[in-house]
Design an enzyme around this catalytic site. Sequence first.
Site, PDB file in Angstrom:
ATOM      1  N   PRO A 179       0.768  -1.247   0.000  1.00 20.61           N
ATOM      2  CA  PRO A 179       0.000   0.000   0.000  1.00 20.61           C
ATOM      3  C   PRO A 179       0.804   1.306   0.000  1.00 20.61           C
ATOM      4  O   PRO A 179       0.802   2.057   0.982  1.00 20.61           O
ATOM      5  CB  PRO A 179      -0.841  -0.131   1.261  1.00 20.61           C
ATOM      6  CG  PRO A 179       0.015  -0.931   2.183  1.00 20.61           C
ATOM      7  CD  PRO A 179       0.719  -1.926   1.285  1.00 20.61           C
ATOM      8  N   CYS A 180       1.410   1.629  -1.122  1.00 21.66           N
ATOM      9  CA  CYS A 180       2.125   2.899  -1.235  1.00 21.66           C
ATOM     10  C   CYS A 180       1.168   4.085  -1.174  1.00 21.66           C
ATOM     11  O   CYS A 180       1.596   5.205  -0.873  1.00 21.66           O
ATOM     12  CB  CYS A 180       2.973   2.936  -2.506  1.00 21.66           C
ATOM     13  SG  CYS A 180       2.081   2.528  -4.010  1.00 21.66           S
ATOM     14  N   HIS A 181      -0.113   3.857  -1.415  1.00 19.12           N
ATOM     15  CA  HIS A 181      -1.090   4.948  -1.315  1.00 19.12           C
ATOM     16  C   HIS A 181      -1.259   5.432   0.119  1.00 19.12           C
ATOM     17  O   HIS A 181      -1.772   6.526   0.337  1.00 19.12           O
ATOM     18  CB  HIS A 181      -2.446   4.514  -1.899  1.00 19.12           C
ATOM     19  CG  HIS A 181      -3.095   3.379  -1.169  1.00 19.12           C
ATOM     20  ND1 HIS A 181      -2.749   2.062  -1.400  1.00 19.12           N
ATOM     21  CD2 HIS A 181      -4.051   3.368  -0.210  1.00 19.12           C
ATOM     22  CE1 HIS A 181      -3.483   1.285  -0.623  1.00 19.12           C
ATOM     23  NE2 HIS A 181      -4.279   2.053   0.111  1.00 19.12           N
TER      24      HIS A 181
END
Length: 160
Positions: free
Chosen positions: A120-122
């Site tokens: 989850p880079c978001h």
Amino acid sequence: MRWAEMQAPIDAVGIAVDDTGVCSVRFGGAAGPLSAGDPVLDRAVEELTGYFAGESVPFTVPLSVRGGSEFERSVWRALWAIPYAEMRTYGQIAAAVGEPDGARAVGVACNRNPLPIIVPCHRVVGADGKMVGFGGGIWRKKVLLELEAKVRIEREFGLF
């Protein structure tokens, strides 16, 4: 690589698997011919569908990450550890991987993340909490963070 494509609130998402696990998640759809009947690919689509439906279950599909520098891989491991519906800053991730002055390098590693959403880079934001630097576009980052926040609020307050 074997590809599947699904429609999501953030447009088409392409998912690729190799003989080990999911090796690519791509905004804009599949980058190759679509495959059918692959159990890992089917499971990845099922888990992503559940994610977009507001089920905050963790991803359990096997992953295959072969690229990236050692630093990038350490950043991706740190991203994997960010809990659902929580955020970290680029600086916090940099400190977590032993490079306290490496916030910009963390941003580059996030941009090179081959498995967005699953890794989850978001969930990484600027030091001031602003949504910056997402390879899929800030609008997609906003949709993903809003989805997770909504699910978390509904669960914590027993609304659903």
